[in-house]
Enzyme design. Structure first.
Site, PDB file in Angstrom:
ATOM      1  N   ALA A  65       0.868  -1.176   0.000  1.00 38.40           N
ATOM      2  CA  ALA A  65       0.000   0.000   0.000  1.00 38.40           C
ATOM      3  C   ALA A  65       0.906   1.227   0.000  1.00 38.40           C
ATOM      4  O   ALA A  65       2.093   1.145   0.314  1.00 38.40           O
ATOM      5  CB  ALA A  65      -0.925   0.010   1.214  1.00 38.40           C
ATOM      6  N   ASN A  68      -0.241   7.934  -0.017  1.00 37.08           N
ATOM      7  CA  ASN A  68      -0.433   9.236  -0.650  1.00 37.08           C
ATOM      8  C   ASN A  68      -1.464  10.045   0.133  1.00 37.08           C
ATOM      9  O   ASN A  68      -2.529   9.536   0.508  1.00 37.08           O
ATOM     10  CB  ASN A  68      -0.929   9.058  -2.087  1.00 37.08           C
ATOM     11  CG  ASN A  68      -0.134   8.020  -2.846  1.00 37.08           C
ATOM     12  OD1 ASN A  68       1.013   8.219  -3.187  1.00 37.08           O
ATOM     13  ND2 ASN A  68      -0.763   6.881  -3.075  1.00 37.08           N
ATOM     14  N   HIS A  99      -2.342   1.273   9.271  1.00 37.04           N
ATOM     15  CA  HIS A  99      -0.948   1.637   9.020  1.00 37.04           C
ATOM     16  C   HIS A  99      -0.864   2.846   8.089  1.00 37.04           C
ATOM     17  O   HIS A  99      -0.149   3.820   8.369  1.00 37.04           O
ATOM     18  CB  HIS A  99      -0.227   0.432   8.395  1.00 37.04           C
ATOM     19  CG  HIS A  99       1.220   0.649   8.103  1.00 37.04           C
ATOM     20  ND1 HIS A  99       2.217   0.116   8.880  1.00 37.04           N
ATOM     21  CD2 HIS A  99       1.852   1.331   7.106  1.00 37.04           C
ATOM     22  CE1 HIS A  99       3.394   0.455   8.383  1.00 37.04           C
ATOM     23  NE2 HIS A  99       3.199   1.188   7.301  1.00 37.04           N
ATOM     24  N   GLU A 100      -1.612   2.789   6.990  1.00 42.27           N
ATOM     25  CA  GLU A 100      -1.540   3.882   6.018  1.00 42.27           C
ATOM     26  C   GLU A 100      -2.139   5.167   6.583  1.00 42.27           C
ATOM     27  O   GLU A 100      -1.664   6.270   6.272  1.00 42.27           O
ATOM     28  CB  GLU A 100      -2.248   3.477   4.723  1.00 42.27           C
ATOM     29  CG  GLU A 100      -1.689   2.233   4.060  1.00 42.27           C
ATOM     30  CD  GLU A 100      -0.177   2.283   3.884  1.00 42.27           C
ATOM     31  OE1 GLU A 100       0.358   3.350   3.520  1.00 42.27           O
ATOM     32  OE2 GLU A 100       0.483   1.251   4.136  1.00 42.27           O
ATOM     33  N   HIS A 103       0.306   6.913   8.689  1.00 50.58           N
ATOM     34  CA  HIS A 103       1.287   7.630   7.860  1.00 50.58           C
ATOM     35  C   HIS A 103       0.828   9.052   7.516  1.00 50.58           C
ATOM     36  O   HIS A 103       1.659   9.891   7.151  1.00 50.58           O
ATOM     37  CB  HIS A 103       1.529   6.875   6.555  1.00 50.58           C
ATOM     38  CG  HIS A 103       2.604   5.847   6.633  1.00 50.58           C
ATOM     39  ND1 HIS A 103       3.805   6.059   7.273  1.00 50.58           N
ATOM     40  CD2 HIS A 103       2.669   4.585   6.112  1.00 50.58           C
ATOM     41  CE1 HIS A 103       4.565   4.968   7.156  1.00 50.58           C
ATOM     42  NE2 HIS A 103       3.897   4.065   6.462  1.00 50.58           N
TER      43      HIS A 103
END
Length: 654
Positions: A65, A68, A99-100, A103
């Site tokens: 993944a 963005n 997780h993303e 970020h």
């Protein structure tokens, strides 16, 4: 995730309003939807800074993944889930999404200044995925996933001399992809963050993160900036505690023994295989279950007198690293070990897993005999938890390297596995039961897999019957047992038509997890024609997407003795094509790592060295080549020193 899943559908941008209306109606009917962003906002004390967060699955995507800002992209298997899915696949999707989203703060709102601080992105996001999912679905006990997945990966790889540290100097762009080592910057780094969070306390940890984000938002940072913020919040010298863990490769083993009524704790770096000990020292959180010990071991050796008095003031076996959060292992000796093993079945499930993992690692290093794991296994026949079932699976994998195909020792081992798993097999069977827990489903997966590995007659017969019930639609086999059923059919009833069915279904299905199951099932072949047929398709992108080549196909076939030679030869003969197709992709170095994970003969070691040593000047794979040679050599040494003892231990089991 968790209960009745919402089915993710393909959608064009202009159809978003229609889909959102549909989601609202599904929610009103009782479907479950979890929103992770507000939870992270509350934890960090800083709002998500932009008005949208789209999540899109891509059919061909090399990474797992990518975070963005506002448009997170995923490999399909890490976002899409349908009704016939496993608990593990749903957990995986939840973890990757969390997780993303983490970020969006660690990586996007505040960004590392240079690649040497990649851990500021990945280690923290890996930690936060577990914190987030545990808050959202506590019934999953999601930290168990880390204990059985990322943790053993980190402990094994981080014990090889030459491994990179979490914070590592980057001098050339070609080195960047090597930083994304799942065992180090993700798993080890995550464990270090969990260790730090426990050392500081969650309140001070969160307060420090809030200071960090507010001070450095929309700018670049180095690790010291985070340590300063956490120190400001906690009043502790975080850099002094953490620098040794991030800057030094590897981790310590703490030896605990009693000599002349003195408890002696000593630390040294733990290695598996050839190594040079540089006398590294770590500040180790002891996290003992006993009172009367210091919080931290900061020197090479510590002597605590009056052990008998200390023991009288405490209850239970003496243990270190409770909850298994700090990055070290313990080698209990003498009476300390005897007491731990005597009370093993009385320990909590994390501690049981921890003891088994640590004994296996000590056996891998040669510190103890691998044969000691055989009687340890016999203590576990009444265990029903997923953690212990997974620990058994790991020990089975470890012992398997000593066994020759068709040997008496292998037959004895399979009989032992059958007896060990019989209670869970009788309790759970193949078919899900109404109201059973998610943990029961995961234990069933392990149990069925091990019973079929052991060629248990009843399990083989029932698996074949389930396959035939679904032979016209094998995708409809319940996902939790589908991998085992598919593999069993190849193992015991392989035909050309069966192989065609699997390959045709692989191309047609849109379910990424099912694709992986089909490929892995085919690796059980004992027909050279099947091996050649699969090899002929590996460069056909209409069948095998490059993103799936390493993990879904190369690895399982390389793991099997029957197909290993052919796949290893194919990789060497097609190396230029592999490099052209995947060079620069994060899966490229897997073609160096996977053979090192599997090879266990002198012949294979020499072939590995002959092929890869001339490529040591390639910075994208040089570290993994060096480590791979050490890993195979260590395995050969282990087999030569322990094989006979393991066979004798198996023969002695009643």
């Amino acid at each position: 995730a968790g209960r009745k899943p919402i089915i993710t559908r393909w959608v064009k941008h202009e159809q978003l309003d229609v889909v959102l209306d549909w989601v609202k109606k599904e929610l009103q009917k009782g479907a479950q939807a979890y929103v992770i962003s507000p939870l992270i906002e509350e934890y960090f004390g800083v709002k998500y800074p932009i008005p949208l967060s789209y999540h899109v699955a891509l059919p061909d995507f090399s990474a797992g993944a990518m975070e963005n800002w506002g448009l997170v992209t995923y490999r399909e298997v890490y976002l899409l889930v349908d009704e016939n899915s496993t608990v593990k696949s749903r957990q995986s999707v939840a973890l990757v999404v969390a997780h993303e989203l983490a970020h969006q703060w660690f990586g996007n709102l505040v960004t590392m200044k240079w690649w040497d601080d990649l851990w500021l992105n990945e280690s923290f996001a890996n930690m936060m995925e577990y914190v987030s999912v545990d808050a959202i679905e506590p019934s999953w006990n999601i930290f168990e996933d880390f204990q059985t997945g990322g943790l053993p990966l980190a402990l094994k790889r981080d014990a090889t001399d030459g491994v990179q540290s979490v914070h590592v100097e980057v001098k050339h762009p070609d080195e960047i992809n090597t930083l994304f080592d799942p065992a180090i910057v993700y798993a080890k780094g995550s464990r270090l963050m969990h260790m730090l969070r426990r050392w500081l306390g969650d309140d001070d940890f969160r307060a420090g993160l809030k200071i960090y984000f507010e001070k450095h938002q929309y700018s670049n940072t180095i690790g010291r900036d985070l340590w300063d913020a956490l120190s400001e919040a906690s009043g502790k010298d975080v850099a002094a505690f953490m620098d040794a863990w991030l800057e030094q490769p590897g981790y310590p083993v703490v030896t605990a023994e009693v000599v002349d009524d003195t408890l002696i704790l000593s630390q040294k770096q733990f290695f598996i295989g050839e190594s040079v000990d540089e006398n590294r020292i770590w500040p180790i959180p002891l996290n003992s279950n006993w009172k009367g010990l210091p919080d931290t071991l900061t020197e090479a050796r510590l002597e605590i007198p009056n052990y008998s008095k200390l023991a009288a003031e405490n209850e239970g076996a003496f243990r270190l690293n409770t909850e298994n959060t700090a990055h070290y292992i313990t080698n209990y000796k003498g009476e300390l070990l005897d007491t731990v093993l005597e009370q093993l079945t009385e320990l909590d499930t994390v501690s049981k897993l921890q003891v088994i993992q640590e004994r296996r690692l000590l056996a891998e290093s040669g510190e103890i005999s691998y044969a000691e794991l055989v009687p340890l296994l016999t203590k576990l026949s009444d265990e029903t938890s997923y953690l212990v079932a997974e620990a058994i699976s790991q020990v089975v994998d470890g012992l398997d390297i000593f066994l020759d195909e068709g040997s008496q020792a292998q037959a004895q081992f399979k009989a032992l596995i059958s007896r060990l798993m019989q209670k869970n097999y009788d309790r759970l069977g193949f078919e899900p039961k109404a109201g059973e827990s998610d943990e029961d489903e995961m234990v069933r997966q392990n149990t069925i897999s091990l019973m079929l590995y052991a060629d248990n007659e009843d399990a083989v017969t029932k698996a074949e019957a389930i396959f035939h019930q679904h032979k016209d639609n094998i995708e409809a086999i319940p996902a939790s047992i589908r991998m085992s059923v598919l593999a069993n059919q190849v193992k015991h009833a392989e035909t050309e038509d069966l192989v065609s069915l699997y390959l045709d279904t692989y191309v047609k299905t849109n379910d990424g997890n099912f694709k992986r199951q089909l490929a892995s099932a085919l690796s059980n072949t004992k027909d050279i024609a099947t091996v050649e047929r699969v090899l002929a398709e590996l460069k056909n992108k209409d069948v095998v997407k490059p993103q799936d080549l390493a993990m879904s196909w190369y690895r399982p076939f390389l793991d099997k003795p029957f197909s290993q030679g052919a796949f290893w030869t194919w990789a060497r003969e097609n190396w230029d094509w592999i490099k052209a197709a995947l060079g620069g992709d994060m899966s490229f170095d897997k073609f160096v790592i996977y053979p090192a994970n599997s090879f266990k003969t002198v012949e294979r070691l020499e072939e590995y060295k002959a092929f890869f040593e001339p490529q040591l000047n390639d910075m994208a794979i040089s570290r993994n080549i060096t480590m791979g040679i050490k890993e195979i050599s260590a395995r050969l040494d282990l087999i030569s020193t322990s094989k006979v003892a393991v066979e004798e231990a198996l023969a002695a089991v009643k």
